[in-house]
Design an enzyme around this catalytic site. Structure first.
Site, short mmCIF file in Angstrom:
data_model
loop_
_atom_site.label_atom_id
_atom_site.label_comp_id
_atom_site.label_asym_id
_atom_site.label_seq_id
_atom_site.Cartn_x
_atom_site.Cartn_y
_atom_site.Cartn_z
N ASP A 317 0.85 -1.19 0.00
CA ASP A 317 0.00 0.00 0.00
C ASP A 317 0.88 1.23 0.00
O ASP A 317 1.89 1.27 0.69
CB ASP A 317 -0.88 0.00 1.25
CG ASP A 317 -2.12 -0.84 1.03
OD1 ASP A 317 -2.62 -0.83 -0.10
OD2 ASP A 317 -2.56 -1.50 1.98
N PHE A 387 -15.53 19.34 4.51
CA PHE A 387 -15.42 18.42 3.38
C PHE A 387 -16.55 17.40 3.44
O PHE A 387 -16.86 16.86 4.48
CB PHE A 387 -14.07 17.69 3.47
CG PHE A 387 -13.85 16.71 2.37
CD1 PHE A 387 -13.27 17.13 1.18
CD2 PHE A 387 -14.21 15.39 2.52
CE1 PHE A 387 -13.05 16.24 0.16
CE2 PHE A 387 -14.01 14.48 1.49
CZ PHE A 387 -13.42 14.91 0.30
N THR A 391 -19.58 16.97 -2.18
CA THR A 391 -18.94 18.12 -2.84
C THR A 391 -17.47 17.87 -3.11
O THR A 391 -16.90 18.40 -4.04
CB THR A 391 -19.04 19.38 -1.95
OG1 THR A 391 -18.34 19.12 -0.72
CG2 THR A 391 -20.48 19.72 -1.64
N MET A 393 -15.09 19.01 -1.56
CA MET A 393 -14.38 20.28 -1.39
C MET A 393 -14.56 20.72 0.05
O MET A 393 -15.45 20.28 0.76
CB MET A 393 -14.99 21.37 -2.29
CG MET A 393 -14.75 21.16 -3.78
SD MET A 393 -15.34 22.56 -4.72
CE MET A 393 -17.00 22.70 -4.17
N ASP A 528 -5.94 -4.49 5.81
CA ASP A 528 -6.56 -4.34 7.12
C ASP A 528 -8.08 -4.28 7.05
O ASP A 528 -8.77 -4.73 7.93
CB ASP A 528 -6.00 -3.14 7.88
CG ASP A 528 -6.09 -1.86 7.05
OD1 ASP A 528 -6.60 -1.93 5.91
OD2 ASP A 528 -5.64 -0.82 7.54
#
Lengths: 692, 595
Positions: A317, A387, A391, A393, A528
């Site tokens: 990862d 956030f 959106t 954002m 995980d």
């Protein structure tokens, strides 16, 4: 003397029973030989013998010592595990559990303080009586009564009883941190969990069984090696038996009695049989598992450890393994005539409420570059826009302006919805940032794009060397990331990875593993989350994080108690080391036989043909001293190699070719030379003390 | 090394190089015909192949798994055994018997049958004084073709197992045998037999001929040959019987099929079997030809010719050591020879060497080279008496046979033995680099190891056990021609020859006794069938395995390092199992000074 050693010595004698010897065919033959010489000694004392009783007694003692040394090696290896198991057992107490029924659980969902309510309604039972599927409450200061899946609440948990790591970890319902382990302790807050494993099958129980090597089965490689050793043992049995008959025939032709005694031939057999590796074989396997345990990794089987040595593709990862967990703002790139300072100012404002590491780094960068001070959010007129997944954002509404930052496509949608234009320049800059491995965050004020914040992944220091080592070993490293292909390619190149899987979904991961396997590769990965479970189940070596979900842990064949993403590299190394130790000691053991022949054959046959004295190239004093020197060496080399068997041979990151050349030189050539010197020395010592 | 030994060694080196050069193209041909690819010869002989297959009721595309393949091979061997045994004991009642030889005794027939069915060709009796033309041509000669054909079939089954992942199918045993005989053994021996006939070797079904001796000899009262004017002579001999028969064809297949059993007791030392230097050269070259070609075929089958190169290097290294030692030992003027008056050590670079037991026409060098080749390749034919060689000259063939069939070995079985050792070497080497063993991308687990181990240790175990049984019997002391240590060497050699399915022997041993016949017969069958069965199980297991991509992590089995390891393992296992026995035989003799 250390406690471990004492225990091992005691166990070495306890293992003298036929049943424990029968586990190991090579050592069983040594054991039977020792028994036979004991009988011969008894006969000799009664006056029936083909050799002086002192000689028979010496051989007999050395043979028993050989058996005991083998037992000792195994006991010592097991001892480490036993000590660890004892420590684990102390964590496994029967505690009182607060059992919750379903009705109370349903009611609690609506309560202001569910824990107090549930504590009232719960029923105290012994933790050993908990059944799978039952629900319990555990509160601060209490020990978790059984393995479970958190269904309500969040708490910090001390898992040091299992991991040895004292820093507490957070466990909470939902997500990938929902599994808790019996025997750990809740430090603060409370948890409600559903039992996933009953007493006797819990994680802790499995761990104890594992470190005690009670459930140890021979791995395929061990079985194969044992077959080779048995075959060699059979050949040497035939060599010894036939030599007796050949000697008798020759002596009869000369009209003399057979000078070859049964004692000497038994000694010859034990000398030649691959006792060194035979005695150390199980110790090597157990010690390999212990080393893995010491690295805080639990394997469900020895097979998994060996498979780790064979892995040639590692799926890693990106986040946490290759890069530090967070990205940092590296530059402000204004567009459309906006000054860099204006962009920095807006970016800082948009990030003030953003407590993520990325958000903090934007604030810090603006301060460093332009001395823009952090402003108090408490100031009037600020409205924080957090956030959201919709959106994609975040930002602030401030004095009638809307400042937003977010991914390029999200901001484009936002700007265009307000009648603004997302210019080609902004798109090009964002693209450029992606291409260089960064993450572009576009900042917009109202409907106008101000510029792009360049968020940079920070590659862990030293990781590049790690990958270079792996490449030298021939292992391919593949980065798995949710980033777009451009970013992924740049990071992969910077960190020195061989390949990457971008925009990875759990399905894509699974598909990639299948693809590599179809090409004939063995794949290792860590995971995980519950959504990693299919990929974990498919991978050849699957390491689940201890912090991960129950599903992930069950799908994997190893659990990393430290939940460290770089652990995979260490696991591969331990797996390789285990096999290398076995191979090297086998080579050493067989190579030893050459020197033993030059000691033993002249000793046995010179009475028949004095001319064969030319084969006594070591110039050993007498036939008896030569025989004894060889067999004492044979016993002592086991003891001498115990540390190596437990520690494992040095595992270097080199190409297979160089590894083989090196190990052949050290253990093959060394195995030829060492016994010549040692046998000569032992013989000289016997002459010196006057026994020969 | 003397100049003589040097030039003889060089000559042998050129011979081996020639064989290798011929084996390379032959290997391509072998793979083509065994895999049933379209070739001109298959178009010409196709009808024969098809009718032979129809005769046994098999179809070309009927692939067998290892169970069927093994059952077929065993059944085929059993039928061959029963057929040949019956033929030999009933010889007196069968045609083509101009000399009216009676049927063989049961134990002799058992030994002979086991011997020829297992491609050993150990002969307790001389063919020309005991066997009818029918026995030779229909019995032994047929087995001389069939037993190497079985070897080729098994070798290709193993190669298919290594090369493919075809769900465990190994090809069709009967089709393989038909193709091996039709396209490989028959054409090659036809060429060699024709050269033999051209050079003067007999090829006829007429009875033996009586010829006048140019120089009469006499026999003394004990029947030993003496000069005509010797005072102890009791009778003058003026005529001799010349055994005729289909000799040239028999010789051709005996060499090409690593059979070794000659038409005459004197084998290729006889001027009838081996009349000229050319035939001697070609017969020498014929011994390792197919075994070497099979090693190259291995590389072609697995699609990596470097694999063959590594194995071939090991084979050539051992062969070179053997050739060198035996040539050096036989061409040297030893003190023993000097004591016998055979050589004068005072002369500079005297060249006679050990001429005892050598055919004058052939000489020391070519006899020594032949001896190394015949033992390396499990052939067993001879052009000189190994009995009369120096201790080292005896030790070399003993060692080359005792290593197991690896230095070329028998047709088919040699490749099996070599690959068995390769699997073992791969196992040890893989562990040493920290990997689970895999060979050519196929994982080697306990099941594969078990079979490889059987292939590797079966010959050594067979030799040691059979020699043990032989020395235990009081009858053996009477059978040996010389006291210990050489008497022991004679018994050990017999057991080694049978355990390596070689067939050469030390002529001093009177081996036609019930005990030796039965022990060696059983040993030959075991040493042939145990590795053969193990190879087929191994092939079956391997054929089911998926090929793994090893790439850079894996062990390279085509490099020099692996070749060295393989060489060391072969020599070490051979030395460890047989050194004590050698010490009581040739080594004792060498270091005692007894000769």
């Amino acid at each position: 003397m250390k406690k471990e050693t004492k225990r091992a010595i005691r166990d070495a004698f306890a293992k003298l029973s036929f049943r424990s010897q029968a586990q190991n065919p090579v050592m069983l033959m040594v054991y039977l030989s020792a028994c036979l010489t004991t009988v011969l000694l008894a006969l000799a004392l009664a006056g029936i013998s083909d050799a002086p009783w002192g000689y028979i007694a010496a051989i007999c003692v050395v043979l028993w010592a050989t058996v005991l040394f083998g037992n000792f090696a195994e006991s010592l290896a097991e001892g480490r595990g036993k000590a660890q198991a004892d420590a684990l057992r102390s964590a496994k107490r029967d505690v009182e559990a607060c059992l919750i029924d379903n009705a109370a659980l349903a009611d609690a969902a609506t309560m202001e303080d569910p824990s107090a309510f549930l504590a009232d309604r719960g029923r105290a039972v012994g933790s050993a009586t908990l059944k799978r599927g039952q629900v319990y409450l555990v509160r601060a200061g209490e020990q978790v009564p059984a393995d479970g899946e958190v269904i309500m609440g969040a708490a910090s948990v001390d898992e040091s009883a299992i991991t040895g790591e004292s820093a507490p970890v957070v466990r909470e319902s939902g997500g990938d941190r929902s599994s808790i382990t019996g025997g750990t302790t809740v430090l603060s807050d409370w948890l409600v969990a559903r039992v996933t494993a009953e007493a006797g099958q819990s994680f802790l129980d499995k761990m104890i069984a594992m470190v005690e090597s009670a459930a140890r089965k021979k791995t395929p490689n061990e079985q194969a090696l044992e077959l080779l050793l048995i075959a060699l043992t059979l050949v040497f049995l035939a060599v010894s038996l036939s030599l007796y008959l050949f000697g008798a025939f020759t002596a009869a032709q000369h009209g003399a009695g057979n000078p070859l005694g049964i004692t000497s031939l038994v000694a010859l057999f034990v000398c030649l049989a691959p006792t060194t590796i035979g005695a150390l074989l199980s110790a090597i396997g157990i010690a390999g598992m212990s080393r893995l345990n010491a690295a805080n990794v639990l394997a469900t089987s020895g097979r998994a450890v060996e498979a780790a040595g064979d892995v040639d593709v590692l799926l890693l990862d990106k986040t946490g393994t290759i890069t530090l967990g967070n990205r940092q703002a590296a530059a402000f790139l204004p567009v459309g005539g906006v000054s860099e300072r204006e962009l920095a100012d807006a970016a800082q404002l948009a990030s003030l409420a953003d407590e993520t590491p990325e958000g903090r780094s934007v604030v810090v960068l603006a301060k460093e570059r332009f001395g823009i001070r952090e402003r108090e959010l408490a100031q009037s007129g600020f409205a924080v826009v957090p956030f959201t997944a919709q959106t994609r954002m975040s930002g602030v509404d401030f004095e009638g302006h809307e400042i937003r930052k977010g991914a390029a496509d999200a901001v484009r949608a936002y700007v265009e919805a307000r009648g603004g234009v997302f210019g080609a320049e902004a798109a090009a800059v964002a693209e450029e940032v992606s291409r260089s491995g960064g993450t572009p965050l576009v900042v917009a004020r109202d409907a106008r794009v101000l510029g792009v914040i360049h968020l940079k992944d920070i590659i862990k220091s030293g990781i590049r060397d790690n990958f270079a080592d792996l490449r030298a070993m021939g292992i391919k490293t593949v980065m798995v990331t949710g980033d777009n292909p451009l970013t992924a390619a740049a990071i992969a190149a910077e960190a020195g990875l061989d390949d990457f899987i971008a925009e990875a979904t759990p399905e894509a991961k699974l598909a990639a593993i299948r693809r590599y396997q179809a090409e004939g590769h063995l794949v290792a990965m860590t995971g995980d989350g519950t959504n990693d479970a299919p990929a974990l189940a498919q991978a050849d070596v699957a390491v689940a994080m201890n912090s991960g979900t129950q599903a992930a842990k069950e799908a994997g064949n190893m659990v990393d108690l430290d939940s460290s993403p770089t652990k995979l590299i260490e696991i591969v190394r331990i797996g390789k080391q285990l096999l290398m130790t076995r191979g090297s000691l086998t080579t050493f053991s067989i190579a030893n036989d050459l020197a033993k022949y030059f000691a033993v054959i002249p000793a046995l046959l010179v009475p028949l043909y004095p001319g064969l004295e030319v084969l006594n190239i070591m110039h050993l004093a007498t036939p008896a001293s030569a025989m004894l020197a060889a067999i004492i060496y044979n016993a002592l080399i086991i003891v001498a190699l115990i540390p190596l068997a437990l520690r494992g041979v040095k595992c270097r990151e080199a190409s297979p070719h160089r590894l083989l050349a090196r190990n052949l030189a050290v253990y093959g050539l060394g195995g030829v030379i060492v016994p010549f010197a040692a046998i000569k020395a032992l013989d000289a010592l016997m002459v010196f003390v006057g026994v020969a | 090394m003397s100049a003589i030994a040097g030039s003889e060694f060089l000559q042998a080196g050129v011979l081996v190089a020639l064989v290798v050069a011929c084996a390379l193209p032959l290997s391509g041909y072998l793979v083509d015909v065994m895999e049933g690819r379209p070739l001109l010869i298959r178009r010409a002989l196709g009808p024969l192949e098809r009718s032979a297959c129809r005769l046994v009721g098999v179809r070309e595309d009927d692939g067998m798994d290892w169970r069927r393949f093994l059952a077929s091979a065993l059944a085929f061997t059993a039928v061959s055994f029963i057929g040949l045994f019956t033929l030999l004991i009933c010889q007196g009642a069968l045609p083509w018997n101009p000399e009216r030889f009676p049927g063989l005794a049961l134990d002799t027939a058992f030994n002979m049958t086991a011997s020829f069915v297992t491609n050993t060709n150990w002969q307790p009796i001389a063919g020309e004084t005991n066997l009818s033309y029918f026995s030779q041509a229909v019995g032994l000669a047929v087995q001389n073709f069939l037993s190497p054909a079985v070897g080729i079939a098994v070798a290709f089954a193993l190669l298919r197992g290594l090369a493919s992942s075809d769900g465990g199918k190994l090809g069709n045993f009967f089709v393989d045998v038909v193709r091996a005989v039709l396209y490989v053994l028959l054409p090659l021996s036809l060429v060699l037999a024709l050269v033999g006939v051209w050079q003067g070797s007999p090829q006829t079904f007429q009875g033996y001929e009586m010829v006048q001796l140019l120089e009469p000899v006499s026999v003394d009262a004990e029947g030993a040959l003496v000069d005509a004017d010797d005072p102890t002579a009791v009778q003058e001999v003026t005529e001799a019987v010349v055994p005729l028969g289909p000799q040239s064809s028999q010789v051709a297949i005996k060499q090409l099929g690593t059979n070794g059993g000659g038409f005459n007791g004197a084998n290729s030392a006889s001027a009838l079997e081996n009349p000229t230097p050319l035939t001697n050269l070609l017969q020498c070259a014929a011994m390792p030809l197919i075994p070497f070609a099979l090693i190259f075929a291995f590389g072609r089958m697995v699609g990596d010719r470097r694999q063959s190169r590594a194995l071939m290097t090991v084979v050539l290294a051992i062969l070179a050591a053997g050739l060198f030692s035996v040539i050096a030992a036989e061409t040297a003027a030893t003190p023993q020879l000097s004591a016998d008056g055979a050589v004068y050590l005072g002369a500079l670079d005297q060249s006679a060497g050990n001429m005892e037991g050598k055919e004058c026409r052939i000489g020391v060098g070519e006899s020594a080279a032949w001896t190394a080749l015949t033992s390396a390749t499990s052939n067993g034919s001879a052009n000189a008496s190994i009995e009369a060689m120096t201790p080292i000259g005896t030790l070399v063939p003993l060692a080359l046979i005792g290593l197991g069939e690896v230095v070329g070995g028998g047709v088919g079985t040699g490749l099996v033995g070599l690959l068995g050792f390769a699997v073992l070497a791969v196992f040890v080497a893989s562990l040493m680099i920290g990997r689970s063993p895999e060979y050519l991308g196929k994982k080697l687990g306990p099941a594969e190891m078990r079979m490889a181990v059987v292939i590797v240790v079966a010959p050594a175990l067979a030799i040691l056990l059979a020699a043990s049984v032989l020395v235990m019997s009081p009858a053996s002391a009477a059978a040996v021609g010389t006291p210990a240590p050489f008497g022991f060497t004679e018994l050990l050699y017999a057991a080694t020859s049978a355990g390596g399915n070689n067939g050469s022997g030390l002529s001093g041993l009177s081996s036609n006794t019930p005990l030796i016949n039965v022990v060696l017969g059983v040993e030959m069958l075991f040493a042939r069938l145990a590795p053969l069965a193990a190879a087929l199980v191994l092939a079956g297991n391997l054929a089911q395995l998926k090929v793994q991509a090893t790439g850079a992590v894996g062990l390279s089995t085509s490099g020099a390092l692996f070749a060295v390891l393989l060489l060391v393992i072969i020599v070490l296992i051979g030395a460890l199992s047989l050194l004590p026995a050698f010490a009581l035989g040739p080594l004792a003799e060498q270091f005692m000074g007894a000769f």
